[in-house]
Scaffold this active site. Structure first.
Site, short mmCIF file in Angstrom:
data_model
loop_
_atom_site.label_atom_id
_atom_site.label_comp_id
_atom_site.label_asym_id
_atom_site.label_seq_id
_atom_site.Cartn_x
_atom_site.Cartn_y
_atom_site.Cartn_z
N CYS A 119 0.78 -1.19 0.08
CA CYS A 119 0.33 0.13 0.01
C CYS A 119 0.78 1.18 0.19
CB CYS A 119 -0.90 0.01 1.19
SG CYS A 119 -2.19 -1.32 0.96
N ALA A 148 8.82 -11.38 -4.57
CA ALA A 148 10.26 -11.48 -4.75
C ALA A 148 10.93 -10.34 -4.01
CB ALA A 148 10.86 -11.60 -6.15
#
Ligand code: SPV
Ligand code: MN
Length: 640
Positions: free
Chosen positions: A287, A401
């Site tokens: 976010c 990742a």
């Protein structure tokens, strides 16, 4: 009798422990461990050597040669591979071991202790039995690393020492980049150390050196013993003891001692005349937390966790970490110049679950360079179009990742990172992914209002990957729900009590970078957050007025127009301002109902004040709606 009691509680050495350590560690490692005068530590290490049964043990005293040894062993064991740029390595977690395992992360609770329905827990005895059975001989064939760290700056009232046992060089190496070394601190503290304990094993490994027995993946948290066990997993969020595992006992400690452990960044916002004001900010994953803390022109103290204490009536914060385990997806040269530079220069960086090319370069989703046509990653050899067993397309890199680095590699690291007193907090920010309700930036009326509306009421949409598409809204108190080790109601009380004891609590803000129009397009540019921060900085110094709305204070148009020009050299139109900052009455009322429902039905110990403050906000919205219509344009409202 007394002596027996002391022995059991770890206050005196016992011969069996010493004998076992001497036999298993060898002279050099034994001397390193015994230099720390702490029988409880010795017993802990001995117990898990005996149970987990590693082939070899290495005690790290943090000397450069010890650190180097772990790096080399990690590469030798195939847990990391060297890349083309000096100091860069890559690590892969198993294909099904790419994120925090919420279902198998559990608190072990003694009879009579309850954490409520939102927090995963099980019977302590049963859990200890299960995890200790899983641990039997689990380190056979592996090397065990014994490492010492310090959460928070050294010689600080914030500092918490911690010991990590792990048979993963990747974990031991990652912690070296992410945490402050603590061997000397343990030696100094001796028997007075109140330390956290972590035991990790990657378990049996497959040919690609990834955890094989994922069905037996467990993260069990024993609050009573301040010990966390993590088995049959490698992903950092499950294994790096000092990160999310340490947050749980730290939250419990904080709640007992009157301070706060938060899922927050800490950053320095640079105002006029060289003034630096520190903000902390809590955001659920994906976010905009790291990208806020990394904004060009500002400085970073931490991107993930903060300890907050009341020191002489004001809030001071430290980062228990000194490195970043950051999401790499979307990192590009334009939006993330500092990270980009660090990821392209020699220096110690561990990449995880990215694509590695033949030339030993790395690639990830959203990197602004041409995509390679083949490579190697967490699913093995990869070419575009590859599908997994369930026929799902496998992306070039995993969305989760990561890159791991010591913050000293970043140009924008704040000089106060290691200040034992921490930094003075001038404001607290809560952010979530909200497509249709909250304005881009808003200040709460006061501490209690902020704690209840902005932080306890923090709600975020889960479908983070799909731009503009409405997701599933989830309430995530203080963005800390995944790590809470105390009941939610009590946690809210801790925040309220903390504020009540401050001389003059700092303002609490909310931001929303995801407000969208009817077509699902974001109303703001990614860069606009830089302006919101400068506005918050001015508000925290009472240097700028604001407009009072039913939900909080919002910026005046003329101030934003000036700041957009100063910060981004951008014309900010009044039309955009009205669209972005109008109060959406119906949406705000609906949100209040969702928050109320959550605290009524899903939390058993909600303090009454939560409902009172929500009700006050509801009444204000209804009255203003009747008077001004819906939405309410800021032009209709008055200055505060
Ligand atoms: C998060 O997901 O909030 C992280 C990464 O910071 S992890 O270490 O997995 O918790
Ligand atoms: Mn986090």
């Amino acid at each position: 009798m007394k002596r027996k009691e002391e022995k059991r509680s770890g206050k005196v050495e016992d011969e069996r422990t010493i004998g076992l350590l001497k036999a298993r560690l060898g002279e050099e490692n034994y001397q390193k461990l015994i230099k720390i005068d702490n029988p409880e530590l010795h017993q802990f290490v001995a117990k898990y050597i005996e149970l987990c049964n590693p082939d070899k043990i290495f005690v790290c005293s943090d000397l450069p040669e010890d650190i180097l040894y772990i790096r080399r062993e990690t590469i030798r064991a195939g847990e990391e591979e060297e890349l083309a740029i000096g100091g860069h390595t890559v690590h892969f977690d198993g294909y099904y071991d790419q994120a925090r395992d919420k279902a198998n992360s559990k608190f072990l609770l003694p009879p009579g202790v309850e954490l409520g329905p939102n927090i995963n827990a099980m019977d302590r005895e049963e859990g200890l039995k299960e995890i200790h059975t899983i641990m039997e001989d689990i380190m056979q064939g592996h090397q065990l690393y014994v490492r010492f760290f310090c959460l928070g700056p050294l010689n600080s009232q914030f500092a918490i020492p911690a010991v990590q046992l792990t048979d993963s060089g990747y974990v031991a190496h990652s912690e070296d980049l992410l945490y402050r070394q603590g061997y000397d601190e343990f030696v100094r503290l001796g028997r007075s150390a109140r330390f956290l304990k972590f035991v990790h094993s990657a378990g049996e490994l497959d040919a690609r050196k990834t955890s094989k027995n994922i069905d037996k993946r467990r993260v069990y948290i024993d609050l009573e013993d301040e010990t966390v066990y993590s088995m049959n997993t490698q992903y950092g969020g499950n294994t790096i003891g000092l990160k999310k595992l340490a947050m749980r006992p730290a939250i419990t400690r904080a709640s007992k001692e009157g301070w706060l452990t938060e899922h927050m960044f800490i950053m320095g916002v640079h105002g006029h005349s060289g003034r630096v004001t520190y903000f902390t900010g809590a955001f659920p994953s994906l976010c905009g937390k790291t990208s806020t803390a990394m904004l060009p022109g500002e400085t970073i103290v931490g991107d993930d966790i903060a300890y907050l204490r009341n020191i002489d009536g004001v809030i001071h914060a430290v980062n228990p970490e000194n490195g970043i385990f950051g999401i790499i997806q979307g990192v590009n040269s334009v939006d993330d110049p500092q990270i980009w530079d660090a990821l392209h220069s020699p220096g110690e960086v561990i990449f995880s679950n990215v694509l590695v090319t033949e030339e030993k370069g790395v690639h990830w989703i959203g990197k602004d360079e041409e995509e390679p046509e083949r490579g190697f990653h967490h699913s093995g050899e990869w070419t575009p179009g590859k599908r997994d067993e369930d026929d799902n397309l496998i992306s070039l890199s995993h969305p989760n990742a990561r890159f791991t680095l010591d913050m000293r590699l970043l140009e924008n690291v704040d000089p106060e990172l290691n200040n034992p007193a921490g930094v003075l907090v001038g404001g607290i920010i809560y952010g979530g992914r909200d497509s249709d309700t909250k304005v881009p930036v808003e200040e709460s009326f006061d501490w209690v209002h902020g704690v209840i509306i902005q932080s306890a009421g923090l709600e975020s949409e889960t479908t983070a990957a799909t731009l503009g598409k409405e997701g599933v809204r989830k309430i995530n108190p203080m963005s800390n729900l995944d790590f809470l080790s105390i009941p939610i109601g009590r946690y809210i009380e801790c925040h309220l009590d903390f504020g009540a004891k401050l001389n003059n609590p700092p303002p609490i803000f909310s931001v929303n970078y995801f407000l969208s129009d009817a077509e699902g397009n974001f109303m703001n540019d990614k860069t606009d957050k830089a302006v919101w921060l400068k506005w918050m900085e001015l508000r925290s110094h009472h240097e700028i007025e604001a407009i009072k709305t039913p939900t909080g204070f919002i910026p005046r148009y003329e101030d934003l127009k000036r700041l957009f020009q100063e910060v981004l050299k951008k014309d900010y139109s009044e039309e955009d301002y009205i669209k972005q900052f109008s109060v959406r009455v119906a949406e705000n009322l609906a949100k209040i109902e969702r928050v109320k429902e959550f605290y009524k039905t899903k939390v058993y110990d909600t303090p009454q004040i939560v409902f009172e403050v929500l009700e006050e906000q509801r009444q204000r919205l209804i009255q203003a709606g009747e008077k001004y219509g819906d939405p309410i344009s800021p032009s209709k409202l008055k200055l505060s």
